[in-house]
Design a protein around this motif. Structure first.
Motif, PDB file in Angstrom:
ATOM      1  N   ILE A 144       0.832  -1.208   0.000  1.00 57.89           N
ATOM      2  CA  ILE A 144       0.000   0.000   0.000  1.00 57.89           C
ATOM      3  C   ILE A 144       0.865   1.256   0.000  1.00 57.89           C
ATOM      4  N   VAL A 145       0.480   2.213  -0.831  1.00 57.43           N
ATOM      5  CA  VAL A 145       1.120   3.525  -0.858  1.00 57.43           C
ATOM      6  C   VAL A 145       0.108   4.557  -0.351  1.00 57.43           C
ATOM      7  N   GLY A 146       0.547   5.435   0.544  1.00 56.68           N
ATOM      8  CA  GLY A 146      -0.364   6.453   1.052  1.00 56.68           C
ATOM      9  C   GLY A 146       0.241   7.192   2.243  1.00 56.68           C
ATOM     10  N   PRO A 147      -0.471   8.157   2.801  1.00 58.83           N
ATOM     11  CA  PRO A 147      -1.727   8.687   2.276  1.00 58.83           C
ATOM     12  C   PRO A 147      -1.474   9.585   1.067  1.00 58.83           C
ATOM     13  N   LEU A 148      -2.394   9.578   0.129  1.00 57.55           N
ATOM     14  CA  LEU A 148      -2.226  10.314  -1.120  1.00 57.55           C
ATOM     15  C   LEU A 148      -3.335  11.351  -1.303  1.00 57.55           C
ATOM     16  N   GLY A 149      -3.007  12.385  -2.075  1.00 58.84           N
ATOM     17  CA  GLY A 149      -4.001  13.388  -2.425  1.00 58.84           C
ATOM     18  C   GLY A 149      -4.195  14.470  -1.374  1.00 58.84           C
ATOM     19  N   LYS A 150      -4.994  15.440  -1.743  1.00 62.14           N
ATOM     20  CA  LYS A 150      -5.353  16.557  -0.853  1.00 62.14           C
ATOM     21  C   LYS A 150      -6.737  16.290  -0.286  1.00 62.14           C
ATOM     22  N   GLY A 162      -1.582   7.615  -9.452  1.00 59.46           N
ATOM     23  CA  GLY A 162      -2.019   8.050  -8.126  1.00 59.46           C
ATOM     24  C   GLY A 162      -1.163   9.119  -7.491  1.00 59.46           C
ATOM     25  N   ILE A 163      -0.091   9.553  -8.178  1.00 50.69           N
ATOM     26  CA  ILE A 163       0.819  10.539  -7.580  1.00 50.69           C
ATOM     27  C   ILE A 163       1.016  11.762  -8.477  1.00 50.69           C
ATOM     28  N   GLY A 164       0.218  11.899  -9.532  1.00 46.83           N
ATOM     29  CA  GLY A 164       0.271  13.093 -10.363  1.00 46.83           C
ATOM     30  C   GLY A 164       1.238  13.060 -11.513  1.00 46.83           C
ATOM     31  N   ALA A 165       1.871  11.918 -11.765  1.00 46.97           N
ATOM     32  CA  ALA A 165       2.897  11.859 -12.806  1.00 46.97           C
ATOM     33  C   ALA A 165       2.341  11.590 -14.197  1.00 46.97           C
ATOM     34  N   CYS A 166       1.266  10.821 -14.290  1.00 42.28           N
ATOM     35  CA  CYS A 166       0.814  10.359 -15.613  1.00 42.28           C
ATOM     36  C   CYS A 166      -0.225  11.272 -16.264  1.00 42.28           C
ATOM     37  N   GLY A 221      -3.351  11.244 -15.977  1.00 45.01           N
ATOM     38  CA  GLY A 221      -4.480  10.454 -16.466  1.00 45.01           C
ATOM     39  C   GLY A 221      -5.799  10.759 -15.793  1.00 45.01           C
ATOM     40  N   CYS A 222      -5.810  11.663 -14.827  1.00 44.73           N
ATOM     41  CA  CYS A 222      -7.058  11.924 -14.093  1.00 44.73           C
ATOM     42  C   CYS A 222      -7.256  13.432 -13.898  1.00 44.73           C
ATOM     43  N   VAL A 223      -7.228  14.171 -14.991  1.00 39.00           N
ATOM     44  CA  VAL A 223      -7.346  15.622 -14.880  1.00 39.00           C
ATOM     45  C   VAL A 223      -8.804  16.071 -14.903  1.00 39.00           C
ATOM     46  N   VAL A 224      -9.045  17.229 -14.309  1.00 40.32           N
ATOM     47  CA  VAL A 224     -10.363  17.847 -14.304  1.00 40.32           C
ATOM     48  C   VAL A 224     -10.191  19.323 -14.655  1.00 40.32           C
ATOM     49  N   GLU A 225     -11.148  19.873 -15.366  1.00 38.76           N
ATOM     50  CA  GLU A 225     -11.068  21.279 -15.748  1.00 38.76           C
ATOM     51  C   GLU A 225     -11.562  22.158 -14.604  1.00 38.76           C
ATOM     52  N   THR A 226     -10.769  23.171 -14.265  1.00 38.34           N
ATOM     53  CA  THR A 226     -11.143  24.121 -13.233  1.00 38.34           C
ATOM     54  C   THR A 226     -11.011  25.540 -13.784  1.00 38.34           C
ATOM     55  N   ILE A 227     -11.417  26.519 -12.985  1.00 38.87           N
ATOM     56  CA  ILE A 227     -11.295  27.910 -13.425  1.00 38.87           C
ATOM     57  C   ILE A 227      -9.838  28.345 -13.490  1.00 38.87           C
ATOM     58  N   HIS A 228      -8.958  27.534 -12.937  1.00 40.48           N
ATOM     59  CA  HIS A 228      -7.522  27.820 -12.976  1.00 40.48           C
ATOM     60  C   HIS A 228      -6.791  26.858 -13.910  1.00 40.48           C
ATOM     61  N   GLY A 229      -7.521  26.273 -14.851  1.00 35.69           N
ATOM     62  CA  GLY A 229      -6.919  25.329 -15.782  1.00 35.69           C
ATOM     63  C   GLY A 229      -7.145  23.896 -15.341  1.00 35.69           C
ATOM     64  N   ARG A 264      -4.895  17.867 -11.537  1.00 34.30           N
ATOM     65  CA  ARG A 264      -4.834  16.425 -11.353  1.00 34.30           C
ATOM     66  C   ARG A 264      -5.645  16.027 -10.117  1.00 34.30           C
ATOM     67  N   ILE A 265      -6.620  15.160 -10.320  1.00 34.46           N
ATOM     68  CA  ILE A 265      -7.469  14.757  -9.207  1.00 34.46           C
ATOM     69  C   ILE A 265      -6.664  14.031  -8.133  1.00 34.46           C
ATOM     70  N   CYS A 266      -5.709  13.196  -8.552  1.00 34.26           N
ATOM     71  CA  CYS A 266      -4.961  12.411  -7.568  1.00 34.26           C
ATOM     72  C   CYS A 266      -3.980  13.241  -6.759  1.00 34.26           C
ATOM     73  N   LYS A 267      -3.503  14.356  -7.301  1.00 33.73           N
ATOM     74  CA  LYS A 267      -2.470  15.157  -6.645  1.00 33.73           C
ATOM     75  C   LYS A 267      -3.011  16.487  -6.128  1.00 33.73           C
ATOM     76  N   ASP A 268      -3.749  17.218  -6.974  1.00 34.32           N
ATOM     77  CA  ASP A 268      -4.308  18.510  -6.579  1.00 34.32           C
ATOM     78  C   ASP A 268      -5.609  18.323  -5.819  1.00 34.32           C
ATOM     79  N   GLY A 269      -6.224  17.169  -5.948  1.00 34.38           N
ATOM     80  CA  GLY A 269      -7.436  16.781  -5.248  1.00 34.38           C
ATOM     81  C   GLY A 269      -7.137  15.521  -4.451  1.00 34.38           C
TER      82      GLY A 269
END
Length: 253
Positions: free
Chosen positions: A89-95, A221-225, A227-235, A238-243
């Motif tokens: 297991i890797v963690g804890p991850l994300g914000k 799961g750590i923001g490198a790939c 692969g899980c981006v979401v559009e925000t008002i600031h561009g 990454r859901i896994c790293k910024d979220g």
């Protein structure tokens, strides 16, 4: 962030295809915050290849609990694991959720399995708390007991009316708002994207701060790939790293 071999203490079916797993991971547990997740290597082989991200359901001492549903090969293999076996297991991850604000009332809103990370949040919040649990039908309702254990008032909604309010959990929220001092409240939500979009709209219309936890397929799961981006008002973020937790008003649905 730590990578550990965590011993499984329990991995039990609670109903239908839903399971509750407890493992010992002291280093991760010590640093974990509500809204964060762990990335689990399900097998020692290359099948399944990718780790499986799962929300931290609650932390009790050195023990981490997760709540999950069998939806594919990874979770099916995980469901077959026995007490005494180990997970990489890797963690804890994300914000996670921001706990700095001190609302008069904290409104926790979970749709389906989105309810999972909100129990840990309920444990940590020291305010007056109301948990709204939404599901398709009565058999899909989870965590009433846990929310009450951590001091929440609990309201339930089901799409088919088999338990509690008949309708979606966002409709239940709208019905309850007039009776709540909601202008001094904060909403915390996790669930399907349409539900979160509606929460964001209610947040904007009623001027109620809202933090939402997004669900998305993840690879690294750590923001490198990316692969899980979401559009925000600031561009794009990454859901896994910024979220996975974001301010509802910043997401472009």
């Amino acid at each position: 962030m730590f990578q550990v071999k965590a011993k499984i203490l329990s991995n039990k079916k609670i109903k239908d295809n839903y399971l509750h797993c407890i493992f010992n991971a002291g280093k991760i547990a010590k640093d974990a915050r509500p809204g964060q997740f762990v990335n689990i290597r399900i097998s020692d082989t290359l099948d399944p290849l990718l780790r499986r991200p799962l929300s931290i359901h609650v932390v009790r001492g050195s023990k981490i609990e997760i709540l999950y549903e069998i939806v594919g090969k990874s979770t099916r293999v995980l469901s077959e694991k026995k007490p005494g076996e180990y997970l990489d297991i890797v963690g804890p991850l994300g914000k996670g959720f921001d706990l700095e604000s001190k609302p008069r009332v904290s409104i926790l809103i979970g749709g389906g399995m989105g309810i999972a990370p909100l129990v840990f949040l309920a444990k940590k919040l020291k305010t007056k708390k109301l948990a709204l649990i939404g599901a398709k039908t009565k058999s899909h309702i989870h965590c009433e007991k846990e929310f009450k254990e951590f001091g929440c008032g609990v309201k339930v909604s089901t799409d088919d009316g088999t338990k509690g309010f008949k309708g979606r959990v966002t409709s239940l929220l709208k019905n309850l708002l007039p009776a709540i001092d909601y202008r001094l409240s904060t909403m915390y939500a996790c669930g399907p994207k349409p539900m979160l979009k509606e929460i964001a709209l209610i947040s904007k219309e009623q001027n109620i701060p809202a933090q939402i936890s997004l669900e998305e397929h993840m690879a690294c799961g750590i923001g490198a790939c990316l692969g899980c981006v979401v559009e925000t008002i600031h561009g794009y973020k990454r859901i896994c790293k910024d979220g996975p937790v974001f301010d509802a008003g910043k997401i472009i649905f």
